[in-house]
Design a protein around this motif. Structure first.
Motif, PDB file in Angstrom:
ATOM      1  N   LEU A   3     -15.466 -15.579  -6.466  1.00  0.00           N
ATOM      2  CA  LEU A   3     -14.416 -14.588  -6.270  1.00  0.00           C
ATOM      3  C   LEU A   3     -14.432 -14.054  -4.844  1.00  0.00           C
ATOM      4  CD1 LEU A   3     -14.845 -12.544  -9.576  1.00  0.00           C
ATOM      5  CD2 LEU A   3     -13.040 -14.195  -9.068  1.00  0.00           C
ATOM      6  N   GLU A   4     -13.258 -13.669  -4.368  1.00  0.00           N
ATOM      7  CA  GLU A   4     -13.150 -13.075  -3.037  1.00  0.00           C
ATOM      8  C   GLU A   4     -13.531 -11.597  -3.089  1.00  0.00           C
ATOM      9  OE1 GLU A   4      -9.093 -13.742  -2.080  1.00  0.00           O
ATOM     10  OE2 GLU A   4      -9.367 -15.856  -1.595  1.00  0.00           O
ATOM     11  N   LEU A   5     -14.086 -11.105  -1.990  1.00  0.00           N
ATOM     12  CA  LEU A   5     -14.490  -9.702  -1.904  1.00  0.00           C
ATOM     13  C   LEU A   5     -14.188  -9.184  -0.502  1.00  0.00           C
ATOM     14  CD1 LEU A   5     -16.005  -7.215  -3.104  1.00  0.00           C
ATOM     15  CD2 LEU A   5     -18.094  -8.188  -2.132  1.00  0.00           C
ATOM     16  N   TYR A   6     -13.434  -8.097  -0.438  1.00  0.00           N
ATOM     17  CA  TYR A   6     -13.082  -7.466   0.832  1.00  0.00           C
ATOM     18  C   TYR A   6     -13.599  -6.032   0.818  1.00  0.00           C
ATOM     19  CZ  TYR A   6      -9.844 -11.393   0.778  1.00  0.00           C
ATOM     20  OH  TYR A   6      -9.295 -12.656   0.696  1.00  0.00           O
ATOM     21  N   ALA A  21     -14.144   1.046   0.425  1.00  0.00           N
ATOM     22  CA  ALA A  21     -13.799   0.544  -0.909  1.00  0.00           C
ATOM     23  C   ALA A  21     -13.906  -0.967  -0.893  1.00  0.00           C
ATOM     24  CB  ALA A  21     -12.388   0.956  -1.304  1.00  0.00           C
ATOM     25  N   CYS A  22     -14.321  -1.534  -2.009  1.00  0.00           N
ATOM     26  CA  CYS A  22     -14.293  -2.983  -2.173  1.00  0.00           C
ATOM     27  C   CYS A  22     -13.037  -3.366  -2.949  1.00  0.00           C
ATOM     28  CB  CYS A  22     -15.537  -3.466  -2.909  1.00  0.00           C
ATOM     29  SG  CYS A  22     -17.037  -3.397  -1.906  1.00  0.00           S
ATOM     30  N   VAL A  23     -12.453  -4.479  -2.575  1.00  0.00           N
ATOM     31  CA  VAL A  23     -11.232  -4.966  -3.217  1.00  0.00           C
ATOM     32  C   VAL A  23     -11.470  -6.400  -3.686  1.00  0.00           C
ATOM     33  CG1 VAL A  23      -8.760  -5.411  -2.961  1.00  0.00           C
ATOM     34  CG2 VAL A  23      -9.825  -3.501  -1.711  1.00  0.00           C
ATOM     35  N   VAL A  24     -11.181  -6.655  -4.962  1.00  0.00           N
ATOM     36  CA  VAL A  24     -11.409  -7.969  -5.560  1.00  0.00           C
ATOM     37  C   VAL A  24     -10.106  -8.473  -6.178  1.00  0.00           C
ATOM     38  CG1 VAL A  24     -12.725  -9.285  -7.261  1.00  0.00           C
ATOM     39  CG2 VAL A  24     -13.810  -7.361  -6.065  1.00  0.00           C
ATOM     40  N   PRO A  25      -9.461  -9.476  -5.582  1.00  0.00           N
ATOM     41  CA  PRO A  25      -8.279 -10.074  -6.213  1.00  0.00           C
ATOM     42  C   PRO A  25      -8.699 -10.965  -7.390  1.00  0.00           C
ATOM     43  CG  PRO A  25      -8.384 -10.524  -3.827  1.00  0.00           C
ATOM     44  CD  PRO A  25      -9.733 -10.034  -4.252  1.00  0.00           C
ATOM     45  N   LEU A  36     -17.286  -3.430 -14.437  1.00  0.00           N
ATOM     46  CA  LEU A  36     -18.170  -2.304 -14.132  1.00  0.00           C
ATOM     47  C   LEU A  36     -19.465  -2.792 -13.489  1.00  0.00           C
ATOM     48  CD1 LEU A  36     -18.599   0.734 -14.281  1.00  0.00           C
ATOM     49  CD2 LEU A  36     -19.531   0.424 -16.577  1.00  0.00           C
ATOM     50  N   GLN A  37     -19.986  -3.915 -13.936  1.00  0.00           N
ATOM     51  CA  GLN A  37     -21.194  -4.468 -13.326  1.00  0.00           C
ATOM     52  C   GLN A  37     -20.949  -4.849 -11.867  1.00  0.00           C
ATOM     53  OE1 GLN A  37     -22.045  -7.620 -16.167  1.00  0.00           O
ATOM     54  NE2 GLN A  37     -23.832  -6.507 -16.929  1.00  0.00           N
ATOM     55  N   ILE A  38     -19.786  -5.400 -11.589  1.00  0.00           N
ATOM     56  CA  ILE A  38     -19.442  -5.755 -10.205  1.00  0.00           C
ATOM     57  C   ILE A  38     -19.357  -4.496  -9.351  1.00  0.00           C
ATOM     58  CG2 ILE A  38     -17.630  -6.727  -8.721  1.00  0.00           C
ATOM     59  CD1 ILE A  38     -16.957  -8.616 -11.122  1.00  0.00           C
ATOM     60  N   GLU A  46     -15.725   3.259  -4.878  1.00  0.00           N
ATOM     61  CA  GLU A  46     -14.750   2.609  -5.767  1.00  0.00           C
ATOM     62  C   GLU A  46     -14.648   1.128  -5.445  1.00  0.00           C
ATOM     63  OE1 GLU A  46     -12.846   4.205  -8.102  1.00  0.00           O
ATOM     64  OE2 GLU A  46     -13.145   6.307  -7.546  1.00  0.00           O
ATOM     65  N   THR A  47     -14.492   0.331  -6.485  1.00  0.00           N
ATOM     66  CA  THR A  47     -14.089  -1.060  -6.346  1.00  0.00           C
ATOM     67  C   THR A  47     -12.741  -1.213  -7.040  1.00  0.00           C
ATOM     68  OG1 THR A  47     -16.347  -1.928  -6.241  1.00  0.00           O
ATOM     69  CG2 THR A  47     -14.614  -3.465  -6.901  1.00  0.00           C
ATOM     70  N   ALA A  48     -11.776  -1.778  -6.328  1.00  0.00           N
ATOM     71  CA  ALA A  48     -10.441  -2.003  -6.883  1.00  0.00           C
ATOM     72  C   ALA A  48     -10.290  -3.475  -7.263  1.00  0.00           C
ATOM     73  CB  ALA A  48      -9.375  -1.609  -5.867  1.00  0.00           C
ATOM     74  N   PHE A  49      -9.723  -3.702  -8.427  1.00  0.00           N
ATOM     75  CA  PHE A  49      -9.415  -5.053  -8.897  1.00  0.00           C
ATOM     76  C   PHE A  49      -7.905  -5.130  -9.114  1.00  0.00           C
ATOM     77  CE2 PHE A  49     -13.627  -3.904 -10.392  1.00  0.00           C
ATOM     78  CZ  PHE A  49     -14.408  -5.022 -10.110  1.00  0.00           C
ATOM     79  N   PHE A  50      -7.306  -6.249  -8.722  1.00  0.00           N
ATOM     80  CA  PHE A  50      -5.867  -6.374  -8.974  1.00  0.00           C
ATOM     81  C   PHE A  50      -5.509  -7.786  -9.399  1.00  0.00           C
ATOM     82  CE2 PHE A  50      -6.032  -7.467  -4.424  1.00  0.00           C
ATOM     83  CZ  PHE A  50      -5.162  -8.556  -4.338  1.00  0.00           C
ATOM     84  N   VAL A  51      -4.454  -7.854 -10.216  1.00  0.00           N
ATOM     85  CA  VAL A  51      -3.873  -9.119 -10.665  1.00  0.00           C
ATOM     86  C   VAL A  51      -2.387  -9.062 -10.372  1.00  0.00           C
ATOM     87  CG1 VAL A  51      -3.352 -10.580 -12.660  1.00  0.00           C
ATOM     88  CG2 VAL A  51      -5.585  -9.435 -12.502  1.00  0.00           C
TER      89      VAL A  51
END
Length: 262
Positions: A3-6, A21-25, A36-38, A46-51
């Protein structure tokens, strides 16, 4: 799975400022426990996830402890990732979230977040929070968060939290905002979350959903400049609207990489 991580610093124009903040597409949602583990492994506020979902992006926010209902700096970071790193062609980004539909407008290196307004109302301070504060507030208000008003910026700068007492209260998604008129801006603030891995949030966009209408009413102006006085310092431009607030700021990319999960 790769997975990508920014990692992006939000509400700042320089690296090591603002709020990281970390962002995971994602292409599809992973189990909540894994998200939550990530977030725990990333160890930022905060870590943001998006689809991507048609013309919108389904966006979720996780602290190292819980999923949040709203997060400003991670929304700004996600918009920066989508627009500036992934080269999204449109200047308006639409998000679907637990707090409803949110939009971010991108203009001249600034991100304008259109968020719900949460005007705080007069309240009483729980004894556990009072005991946790080295300086007592002059006024107490409540929306999602407690909003504690002080006489001046110097008081905000010198606030200290006793976690023994502070962590005895459970505010769910909420926290405690301390705020006062600013010396070089309209208002300043700091934000603390009981029972959280990260006690003081460096820059809290969602807190300004309450701070903006409060200070707009008190100062009789709808365009305001704000600073969050953590050790990283956050700068926010604020606009008060009838039922909405617009919070704007800049962002800088700190790192681009990948991670692997089984």
């Amino acid at each position: 799975m790769k997975l990508e991580l920014y990692q992006i610093d939000a509400f700042t124009n320089k690296i090591f400022g603002g709020n990281p903040a970390c962002v995971v597409p994602l292409t599809e949602w992973l189990p909540d426990e894994l998200l939550l583990q990530i977030a725990k492994e990333n160890a930022v506020a905060e870590t943001a996830f998006f689809v991507k979902k048609g013309e919108k992006f389904h966006l979720r926010w996780f602290t190292p402890d819980i999923e949040m209902d709203l997060c400003g700096h991670a929304t700004l970071a996600t918009a920066h990732c989508i627009k500036s790193i992934l080269n999204y062609p449109n200047s308006t980004i639409f998000f679907e979230t637990l707090s409803g539909d949110l939009t971010v407008e991108v203009e001249n290196d600034y991100y304008f977040l259109d968020f719900p307004s949460r005007m705080p109302i007069a309240s009483e301070l729980p004894e556990t929070i009072s005991k946790a504060l080295n300086i007592q507030p002059k006024e107490i208000y409540k929306s999602r968060d407690y909003v504690l008003v002080y006489d001046n910026q110097e008081a905000i700068e010198h606030i200290q939290i006793n976690r023994h007492f502070f962590d005895q209260i459970n505010l769910g998604h909420g926290g405690v905002i301390v705020t006062a008129k600013g010396n070089t801006c309209d208002f300043v603030s700091r934000f603390f979350t009981p029972q959280a891995t990260i006690l003081e949030d460096p820059v809290t966009g969602s807190a300004h959903c309450s701070l903006i209408p409060f200070w707009a009413t008190r100062l009789q102006k709808n365009e305001l400049k704000a600073m969050q006085l953590s050790n990283r310092i956050g700068k926010l431009n604020c606009t008060n609207k009838e039922n909405r607030v617009v919070i704007s700021g800049q962002a800088r990319t700190y790192s681009v990489g990948h991670f692997w999960i089984d």
